[in-house]
Write a protein that holds these residues in place. Structure first.
Motif, PDB file in Angstrom:
ATOM      1  N   ALA A   1      -8.213  37.197  36.254  1.00  0.00           N
ATOM      2  CA  ALA A   1      -8.118  37.823  37.574  1.00  0.00           C
ATOM      3  C   ALA A   1      -6.767  38.511  37.745  1.00  0.00           C
ATOM      4  CB  ALA A   1      -8.329  36.778  38.668  1.00  0.00           C
ATOM      5  N   GLY A   2      -5.708  37.873  37.254  1.00  0.00           N
ATOM      6  CA  GLY A   2      -4.384  38.490  37.335  1.00  0.00           C
ATOM      7  C   GLY A   2      -4.289  39.770  36.520  1.00  0.00           C
ATOM      8  N   ILE A   3      -4.904  39.782  35.341  1.00  0.00           N
ATOM      9  CA  ILE A   3      -4.893  40.990  34.502  1.00  0.00           C
ATOM     10  C   ILE A   3      -5.639  42.136  35.191  1.00  0.00           C
ATOM     11  CG2 ILE A   3      -5.730  41.966  32.337  1.00  0.00           C
ATOM     12  CD1 ILE A   3      -5.197  39.262  31.019  1.00  0.00           C
TER      13      ILE A   3
ATOM     14  N   SER B   1     -14.946  45.611  37.144  1.00  0.00           N
ATOM     15  CA  SER B   1     -15.686  46.448  38.086  1.00  0.00           C
ATOM     16  C   SER B   1     -15.791  45.820  39.470  1.00  0.00           C
ATOM     17  CB  SER B   1     -17.096  46.728  37.538  1.00  0.00           C
ATOM     18  OG  SER B   1     -17.777  45.497  37.307  1.00  0.00           O
ATOM     19  N   ASP B   2     -15.797  44.478  39.554  1.00  0.00           N
ATOM     20  CA  ASP B   2     -15.915  43.778  40.836  1.00  0.00           C
ATOM     21  C   ASP B   2     -14.970  42.588  40.838  1.00  0.00           C
ATOM     22  OD1 ASP B   2     -18.279  45.070  42.352  1.00  0.00           O
ATOM     23  OD2 ASP B   2     -19.103  44.743  40.346  1.00  0.00           O
ATOM     24  N   LEU B   3     -13.722  42.844  41.156  1.00  0.00           N
ATOM     25  CA  LEU B   3     -12.725  41.778  41.102  1.00  0.00           C
ATOM     26  C   LEU B   3     -12.995  40.693  42.134  1.00  0.00           C
ATOM     27  CD1 LEU B   3     -10.145  40.538  40.036  1.00  0.00           C
ATOM     28  CD2 LEU B   3      -8.836  42.074  41.508  1.00  0.00           C
ATOM     29  N   ASP B   4     -13.423  41.077  43.345  1.00  0.00           N
ATOM     30  CA  ASP B   4     -13.666  40.066  44.376  1.00  0.00           C
ATOM     31  C   ASP B   4     -14.794  39.127  43.976  1.00  0.00           C
ATOM     32  OD1 ASP B   4     -15.413  42.250  44.556  1.00  0.00           O
ATOM     33  OD2 ASP B   4     -15.878  41.817  46.660  1.00  0.00           O
ATOM     34  N   LYS B   5     -15.816  39.653  43.311  1.00  0.00           N
ATOM     35  CA  LYS B   5     -16.911  38.797  42.850  1.00  0.00           C
ATOM     36  C   LYS B   5     -16.452  37.924  41.684  1.00  0.00           C
ATOM     37  CE  LYS B   5     -20.590  42.009  44.238  1.00  0.00           C
ATOM     38  NZ  LYS B   5     -19.725  43.053  44.814  1.00  0.00           N
ATOM     39  N   PHE B   6     -15.603  38.463  40.825  1.00  0.00           N
ATOM     40  CA  PHE B   6     -15.084  37.676  39.708  1.00  0.00           C
ATOM     41  C   PHE B   6     -14.251  36.506  40.225  1.00  0.00           C
ATOM     42  CE2 PHE B   6     -11.899  36.741  36.453  1.00  0.00           C
ATOM     43  CZ  PHE B   6     -12.697  36.581  35.325  1.00  0.00           C
ATOM     44  N   VAL B   7     -13.393  36.758  41.208  1.00  0.00           N
ATOM     45  CA  VAL B   7     -12.573  35.696  41.797  1.00  0.00           C
ATOM     46  C   VAL B   7     -13.458  34.634  42.447  1.00  0.00           C
ATOM     47  CG1 VAL B   7     -10.902  35.186  43.635  1.00  0.00           C
ATOM     48  CG2 VAL B   7     -10.534  37.137  42.103  1.00  0.00           C
ATOM     49  N   ALA B   8     -14.476  35.076  43.187  1.00  0.00           N
ATOM     50  CA  ALA B   8     -15.378  34.126  43.836  1.00  0.00           C
ATOM     51  C   ALA B   8     -16.130  33.288  42.809  1.00  0.00           C
ATOM     52  CB  ALA B   8     -16.371  34.881  44.720  1.00  0.00           C
ATOM     53  N   LEU B   9     -16.502  33.886  41.682  1.00  0.00           N
ATOM     54  CA  LEU B   9     -17.209  33.158  40.642  1.00  0.00           C
ATOM     55  C   LEU B   9     -16.325  32.081  40.017  1.00  0.00           C
ATOM     56  CD1 LEU B   9     -19.785  32.888  38.923  1.00  0.00           C
ATOM     57  CD2 LEU B   9     -18.803  34.576  37.352  1.00  0.00           C
ATOM     58  N   ILE B  10     -15.079  32.407  39.736  1.00  0.00           N
ATOM     59  CA  ILE B  10     -14.147  31.420  39.184  1.00  0.00           C
ATOM     60  C   ILE B  10     -13.928  30.286  40.176  1.00  0.00           C
ATOM     61  CG2 ILE B  10     -11.777  31.032  38.408  1.00  0.00           C
ATOM     62  CD1 ILE B  10     -13.535  32.490  36.415  1.00  0.00           C
ATOM     63  N   GLY B  11     -13.756  30.629  41.458  1.00  0.00           N
ATOM     64  CA  GLY B  11     -13.560  29.597  42.462  1.00  0.00           C
ATOM     65  C   GLY B  11     -14.761  28.689  42.605  1.00  0.00           C
ATOM     66  N   SER B  12     -15.963  29.250  42.535  1.00  0.00           N
ATOM     67  CA  SER B  12     -17.180  28.450  42.712  1.00  0.00           C
ATOM     68  C   SER B  12     -17.489  27.597  41.494  1.00  0.00           C
ATOM     69  CB  SER B  12     -18.369  29.376  43.004  1.00  0.00           C
ATOM     70  OG  SER B  12     -18.143  30.139  44.165  1.00  0.00           O
ATOM     71  N   PHE B  13     -17.394  28.185  40.304  1.00  0.00           N
ATOM     72  CA  PHE B  13     -17.845  27.493  39.095  1.00  0.00           C
ATOM     73  C   PHE B  13     -16.799  26.551  38.511  1.00  0.00           C
ATOM     74  CE2 PHE B  13     -18.393  27.332  34.440  1.00  0.00           C
ATOM     75  CZ  PHE B  13     -19.649  26.744  34.390  1.00  0.00           C
ATOM     76  N   ALA B  14     -15.524  26.953  38.521  1.00  0.00           N
ATOM     77  CA  ALA B  14     -14.490  26.168  37.844  1.00  0.00           C
ATOM     78  C   ALA B  14     -13.651  25.333  38.796  1.00  0.00           C
ATOM     79  CB  ALA B  14     -13.578  27.098  37.037  1.00  0.00           C
ATOM     80  N   CYS B  15     -13.333  25.880  39.979  1.00  0.00           N
ATOM     81  CA  CYS B  15     -12.412  25.179  40.875  1.00  0.00           C
ATOM     82  C   CYS B  15     -13.095  24.112  41.723  1.00  0.00           C
ATOM     83  CB  CYS B  15     -11.706  26.180  41.783  1.00  0.00           C
ATOM     84  SG  CYS B  15     -10.704  27.393  40.886  1.00  0.00           S
ATOM     85  N   VAL B  16     -14.351  24.332  42.111  1.00  0.00           N
ATOM     86  CA  VAL B  16     -15.051  23.335  42.941  1.00  0.00           C
ATOM     87  C   VAL B  16     -15.122  21.976  42.258  1.00  0.00           C
ATOM     88  CG1 VAL B  16     -17.289  22.726  43.932  1.00  0.00           C
ATOM     89  CG2 VAL B  16     -16.340  24.990  44.318  1.00  0.00           C
ATOM     90  N   PRO B  17     -15.505  21.886  40.972  1.00  0.00           N
ATOM     91  CA  PRO B  17     -15.514  20.552  40.344  1.00  0.00           C
ATOM     92  C   PRO B  17     -14.137  19.902  40.309  1.00  0.00           C
ATOM     93  CG  PRO B  17     -16.779  22.112  39.031  1.00  0.00           C
ATOM     94  CD  PRO B  17     -16.057  22.915  40.070  1.00  0.00           C
TER      95      PRO B  17
END
Length: 586
Positions: A287-289, A521-537
């Motif tokens: 996401a930072g890149i 192409s969709d940074l906001d969706k990429f960030v949301a995906l990382i937050g949902s899949f990796a950070c929630v657990p």
């Protein structure tokens, strides 16, 4: 748990009260009880009576020198605070007496060259203490990434020593012994915390406020200003609860996040936790890149007169890899201190400008007409982005360990969470209220591009994210590297191992670049995906599961843990599926 200085003083006082009843009438203890030298080095030390009588030789007492240690117990409890600190090695290590801290044992002092060795050590500490306090604090902050999530991920410089026992065997006794000693293993013994409460406060702020805050304005556009504000507050409250559960588990079992998983759920659970940490950190790096590439593209478009973009997003990502690969090869994370300090200064500068511009614009023009309270189509993206922003669980355990008074950490954590919730909500709400449906992921691109100040902020913030990327990558690289090469594989001892590790770190950096190209192409969706899949657990499921299996005893406590796990699992699955579907739809 490690005894606090106050509890140690109370225990010594209780011991002294018991011993004093058996001491000869009128006597308390030896005045030289602070010394830990051998008995024959102080055999003639006197015993002080409680009255103003003449001191007597200890050998004239009943039992003579055989019972000298009993008389010393009382003295240790009655010493002034500073003297008691020098009497107790544990207190001595946790005190902060600067370059005059005496951490060389009396037996070492009596050895040939002992006093010279102590003098050189003091001079070396005095030289180190004159460095900039700000830089020193940032280096200590980066050291927390060496113990990310409480795991021992740090490496010594050039992987020089992995086995301190081998080094001790190589050292020779007598005057041939090196005056400054040999460098210890990176697998060093756990140090007692020395950080003050104020320093820990700012360290926590630095741990939570990072690049994720820049994704919040678009998250507010996706969810609506009212729904997004409520979501941020709710995520903050639930995160505090989960942090409390994790700290409670550590209070009983000790160790880091992965070690708690191994102690309560077995080695597979530990591997699962470390795997989630790895995925989340790689997601932050990607996401930072992407964020850096998009901001640099906007910057170049603003400062050049060319009608087309000078460089594409993919080209800018490739250019970043040229910088990131050498930084990823750094073994000692403390060497990234100046870069991390520069990054935080740039981030602070950018936030101050955003606050200034948004407030000034709203005061003159009012609320943007397209602002919505709730966006029913994309609100799930807000949830994932909020979780992504609050994901600082990896630094909570090492920050608590670094404190001189860890019992105050929970209260400090809650205060910091309140502050960062206000900061996050204000940035997201002000930007969305200012730009409405025109709010972009790279929020700085919304500001007047003709302004040289905006161009400077845009460039500096891009550099801040870029130089902070290796710090984010370090825990993931070390976790994978340790699993592949083992904890004791040293590039110092084997050049083949060294180059294998270098190739691995270069490869994982390139992998992050490739993932970034796919998600650009969709940074906001990429960030949301990382937050949902990796950070929630990491934040919601694992702490509740650890508490359920290892700490919870009452029925209602277990019901609460189970409910939190179910809600976390449901949120993870639902938001992940919705985010992927939105991504596919375009």
């Amino acid at each position: 748990m490690t005894d606090t200085p106050s509890s140690q003083n109370e225990r010594r006082q209780a011991e002294a009260d018991i011993v004093s009843r058996h001491l000869p009438s009128g006597y308390t203890a030896e005045p030289d009880a602070v010394s830990t030298a051998p008995n024959n080095a102080s055999a003639s030390a006197p015993i002080l009576p409680s009255s103003a009588e003449e001191p007597q030789d200890s050998l004239t007492l009943q039992g003579g020198d055989i019972h000298r240690e009993i008389f010393k117990i009382g003295a240790r409890a009655r010493l002034p605070a500073r003297a008691a600190t020098f009497a107790n090695p544990n207190l001595r290590r946790s005190s902060t007496f600067g370059p005059y801290r005496n951490d060389i044992t009396p037996s070492d002092q009596l050895a040939p060259g002992g006093f010279r060795r102590q003098f050189l050590q003091r001079q070396q500490r005095r030289f180190n203490s004159v460095t900039s306090p700000v830089t020193r604090n940032f280096v200590s902050f980066l050291d927390l990434y060496g113990s990310f999530a409480g795991e021992d991920l740090a490496e010594s410089e050039d992987e020089s020593a992995l086995d301190s026992a081998d080094e001790e065997a190589e050292s020779q006794a007598g005057e041939t012994r090196p005056l400054l000693g040999r460098r210890k293993s990176s697998r060093r013994a756990e140090k007692l915390g020395e950080a003050t409460t104020l320093k820990s406060f700012f360290t926590l702020l630095k741990a939570f406020i990072g690049t994720g805050i820049m994704f919040l304005p678009k998250a507010f556009r996706n969810g609506g200003i009212l729904f997004s504000s409520i979501t941020l507050v709710t995520v903050s409250l639930i995160s505090c609860l989960c942090f409390h559960l994790l700290l409670t588990c550590r209070q009983r079992y000790g160790g880091g996040y992965g070690e708690l998983g191994a102690a309560i759920g077995g080695p597979r659970f530990r591997a699962l936790i470390l795997g989630s940490i790895t995925i989340s950190q790689i997601g932050f790096v990607c996401a930072g890149i992407i964020f850096t590439a998009e901001n640099l593209a906007s910057f170049l478009d603003a400062v050049t007169s060319s009608p087309t973009a000078p460089l594409s997003g993919k080209a800018l990502i490739a250019i970043q890899l040229v910088v990131l690969i050498p930084l990823a090869l750094i073994r000692n994370i403390s060497k990234l201190g100046p870069a991390a300090l520069l990054a935080d200064v740039f981030i602070l500068f950018g936030l101050i400008y955003i606050w200034y511009y948004d407030i000034a614009t709203l005061a003159s023009k009012g609320l943007h007409p397209t602002v919505e309270l709730f966006n029913p189509r994309d609100f799930t993206l807000t949830i994932g982005s909020a979780i992504f922003t609050f994901e600082g669980i990896g630094l909570i355990l090492p920050i608590q360990s670094s404190m001189a008074q860890p019992e105050k950490f929970s209260r400090l954590l809650y205060i910091v969470m309140i502050i960062i919730t206000i900061i996050f909500t204000s940035i997201g709400a002000l930007c969305y209220a200012t730009f409405g449906d025109k709010t972009r992921v790279e929020i700085i691109s919304n500001f007047p591009q003709s302004s040289k100040l905006v161009n400077a902020v845009q460039f500096l913030y891009s550099m801040a994210v870029l130089v902070g990327t290796p710090v984010q990558l370090f825990p993931a690289a070390r976790i994978i590297e340790t699993s592949l090469f083992g904890e004791r594989a040293s590039g110092k001892r084997s050049s083949a191992t060294k180059w294998k590790k270098n190739a691995f770190r270069a490869a994982i950096t390139v992998l992050c670049g490739l993932i970034a190209i796919l998600g650009a192409s969709d940074l906001d969706k990429f960030v949301a995906l990382i937050g949902s899949f990796a950070c929630v657990p990491l934040v919601y499921i694992y702490p509740a599961l650890l508490h359920f299996k290892g700490v919870a005893e009452s029925k209602w406590t277990k019901v609460g843990d189970a409910l939190l796990m179910v809600v976390g699992l449901g949120a993870m699955v639902y938001t992940t599926v919705i985010t992927v579907s939105r991504w596919i739809e375009g």
